[in-house]
Design a protein around this motif. Structure first.
Motif, PDB file in Angstrom:
ATOM      1  N   GLU A 108      66.496   1.105 -30.345  1.00 22.52           N
ATOM      2  CA  GLU A 108      67.723   1.245 -29.570  1.00 22.52           C
ATOM      3  C   GLU A 108      68.973   1.058 -30.416  1.00 22.52           C
ATOM      4  O   GLU A 108      70.038   1.577 -30.075  1.00 22.52           O
ATOM      5  N   TRP A 109      68.867   0.316 -31.505  1.00 25.95           N
ATOM      6  CA  TRP A 109      70.034   0.134 -32.366  1.00 25.95           C
ATOM      7  C   TRP A 109      70.518   1.463 -32.958  1.00 25.95           C
ATOM      8  O   TRP A 109      71.647   1.562 -33.464  1.00 25.95           O
ATOM      9  N   GLY A 163      72.808   6.439 -26.726  1.00 21.55           N
ATOM     10  CA  GLY A 163      74.077   6.411 -27.437  1.00 21.55           C
ATOM     11  C   GLY A 163      75.074   7.457 -26.981  1.00 21.55           C
ATOM     12  O   GLY A 163      76.240   7.417 -27.385  1.00 21.55           O
ATOM     13  N   ALA A 417      73.912  -0.957 -27.493  1.00 18.55           N
ATOM     14  CA  ALA A 417      72.647  -1.234 -28.172  1.00 18.55           C
ATOM     15  C   ALA A 417      71.938  -2.441 -27.557  1.00 18.55           C
ATOM     16  O   ALA A 417      70.732  -2.411 -27.296  1.00 18.55           O
TER      17      ALA A 417
END
Length: 530
Positions: A108-109, A163, A417
């Motif tokens: 997810e980052w 994102g 994030a």
């Protein structure tokens, strides 16, 4: 010329507030945000936003539509006979669902990559990989092959969907952002509508290959095409967007200066890629909304992840044939698609997103209560409508609520994030509370989803109460200082005390936070969006 660019830098010094009352003498742009002396032609600004919508939002919508088709068609494939052909029992099928969310959590980052890598390159890579992985599922002849495909499918999708609302925040202000996130997220229920209708048609035909394999192939082709479309059409910033005129680019610069102190809308500044401000990154973890909204996302995702993959099976358990069950999944999700867009527009218009999320969560909770407690087919089917039209729109509003309540692009990125890393743990639970042993009513799973939607309503109302109290506190502080007095931060300190933690007006580094060109986000006018 719509904007006097020689005055933009100085006249944008006082910033703007999208949700506070301003004197009637203050010039306003077409979206209702005070322009503070920046002379923007309303017609040009509207034209700019429409062009951004047609290019940025439409492309994101189409890609997410394809992504959700590829993510959730595993449930339709199971109903079409995949489990029988491959000898997959209930436990193995549960793992096919769970494996998708493990890389989704781990990667997810990658939402921050939208700021670091040119968006058109990042979008191309992620969309192409998940399209390829989706098609390769059709070639799987055992459980292990499917598991590998779904791992790479999830990894690529983790770099795209979570994102994209963050990317929107570089181009739209807080009165514009919500409905754009809503249109983007509405692709999820619409995709599920298409998935049901498409599976309905496929399962009625006779083909030389298994219908579930054809389903994977058909739904894997669009992202391969879209990958090349986004490569050539997705803008990295307004300054290098060939579809904008010079006049529209000047308006975009004025909008960006007014809000952030940066002279360009997008993730890159000229030829320089975006950077992470690490002081802002660590500062984001000190804000309570990062953690509360992550828990809200977790709660919604318990229901969000389980409903699309289990709904055909649930409808089959109501007594419908497999073919009819596929078709009956479409109407509830089409309603959710409409509610998703309308609710996010309403949130932008009223700036009361907390109350809206509370109401949507209670609607979803009621739907799951009906599914858990009633045995009448008509009532249970009505519960499906309520659950779908509560869960999907709640998530769309949570995402935009987070983005409008962080004060820099780095904080917004960290917030997105963090929300997704914690929130995507919800599907690990949601996809494992509908075992076949609980057929046909799945009471434990429905009860768990209802409880989490009610918990989400409590969190939303509580966070709104906190935001309202902080706004009231800042209003009181503003009333005790002279007009030329210091600007206040989220911690109740002056900007001069926090200067090293604020982004500079012309870049992403620290320092000079209290400078007059720091933009509205760093001014004393900033307030939480309720």
């Amino acid at each position: 010329m719509a904007v006097d660019t020689s005055q933009v830098k100085s006249e944008s010094a006082t910033g703007t507030s999208a949700d506070r009352e301003q004197p009637s003498s203050v010039p306003r742009s077409s979206n209702g945000v005070p322009s503070q002396g920046v002379h923007i032609d309303e017609a040009t600004e509207k034209r700019l936003v429409r062009k951004l919508d047609r290019r940025l939002v439409v492309l994101a919508f189409l890609c997410y539509l394809a992504a959700f088709l590829d993510r959730s068609n595993i449930g339709n494939a199971k109903t079409a006979g995949m489990d029988t052909d491959l000898g997959i029992d209930d436990g193995a099928y549960q793992w096919l669902l769970t494996i998708f969310y493990i890389p989704y959590i781990l990667f997810e980052w990658l939402a921050l990559m939208w700021k670091i890598v040119p968006p058109h390159l990042w979008a191309f890579a992620t969309v192409f990989v998940w399209g390829l992985a989706s098609i390769l599922q059709a070639a799987a002849y055992n459980w292990s092959g499917l598991m590998a495909c779904r791992w790479f499918l999830a990894t690529a999708e983790a770099g795209f969907g979570p994102g994209m609302p963050y990317l929107f925040s570089f181009y739209y202000n807080r009165r514009e952002l919500g409905v754009r996130c809503g249109v983007f997220l509405s692709a999820a229920p619409l995709a599920t509508t298409f998935a049901g209708a498409l599976a309905y048609g496929i399962t009625q035909g006779s083909y030389s290959i298994a219908s579930w394999r054809l389903l994977f192939i058909i739904e894997g082709i669009p992202p391969l095409i879209l990958a090349f479309v986004v490569y050539f059409m997705l803008p990295d910033s307004t300054d290098n967007a060939k579809f904008l005129t010079e006049e529209e680019k000047a308006v975009a610069r004025a909008r960006a200066l007014r809000t952030t102190g940066h002279g360009e809308m997008g993730t890159s500044k000229g030829t320089q890629l975006g950077r992470i401000d690490w002081s802002d990154a660590f500062g984001a973890f000190k804000t309570p909304q990062v953690w509360v909204q992550a828990l809200m996302y977790f709660s919604c995702n318990v229901a969000f992840a389980s409903l699309p993959v289990f709904l055909p099976t649930i409808l089959t358990g109501m007594g419908f044939t497999s073919v009819n069950a596929q078709g009956l999944t479409a109407p509830p999700y089409f309603l959710a698609f409409l509610v998703c867009i309308f609710s996010t527009w309403l949130g932008d218009y009223t700036q009361q997103r907390g109350l809206l999320i509370t109401a949507l969560s209670l609607i979803g909770c009621l739907g799951y209560v009906l599914l858990a407690t009633c045995k009448t087919v008509a009532v249970r089917y009505a519960g499906v409508f309520l659950a779908a039209s509560g869960v999907f729109p709640a998530i769309a509003n949570i995402l935009s609520w987070l983005l409008t309540n962080q004060r820099s692009d780095t904080k917004r990125g960290i917030g997105i994030a963090t929300m997704n890393i914690i929130g995507q743990c919800g599907p690990l639970l949601g996809t494992r509370v509908f075992p076949t042993s609980a057929e046909p009513y799945y009471v434990p799973g429905m009860s768990i989803c209802a409880a989490f939607m009610f918990f989400n309503a409590i969190l939303a109302f509580g966070l709104r109460t906190y935001f309202a109290r902080m706004n009231h506190k800042w209003d009181g502080q503003a009333a005790t200082v002279r007009p030329e007095g210091p600007a206040w931060t989220e911690d109740g300190k002056t900007l001069s005390e926090e200067a090293e933690h604020m982004p500079a007006a012309g870049g992403s580094g620290g320092g000079a936070a209290a400078a007059p060109d720091a933009g509205w986000e760093n001014s004393s006018d900033w307030r939480y969006a309720l």
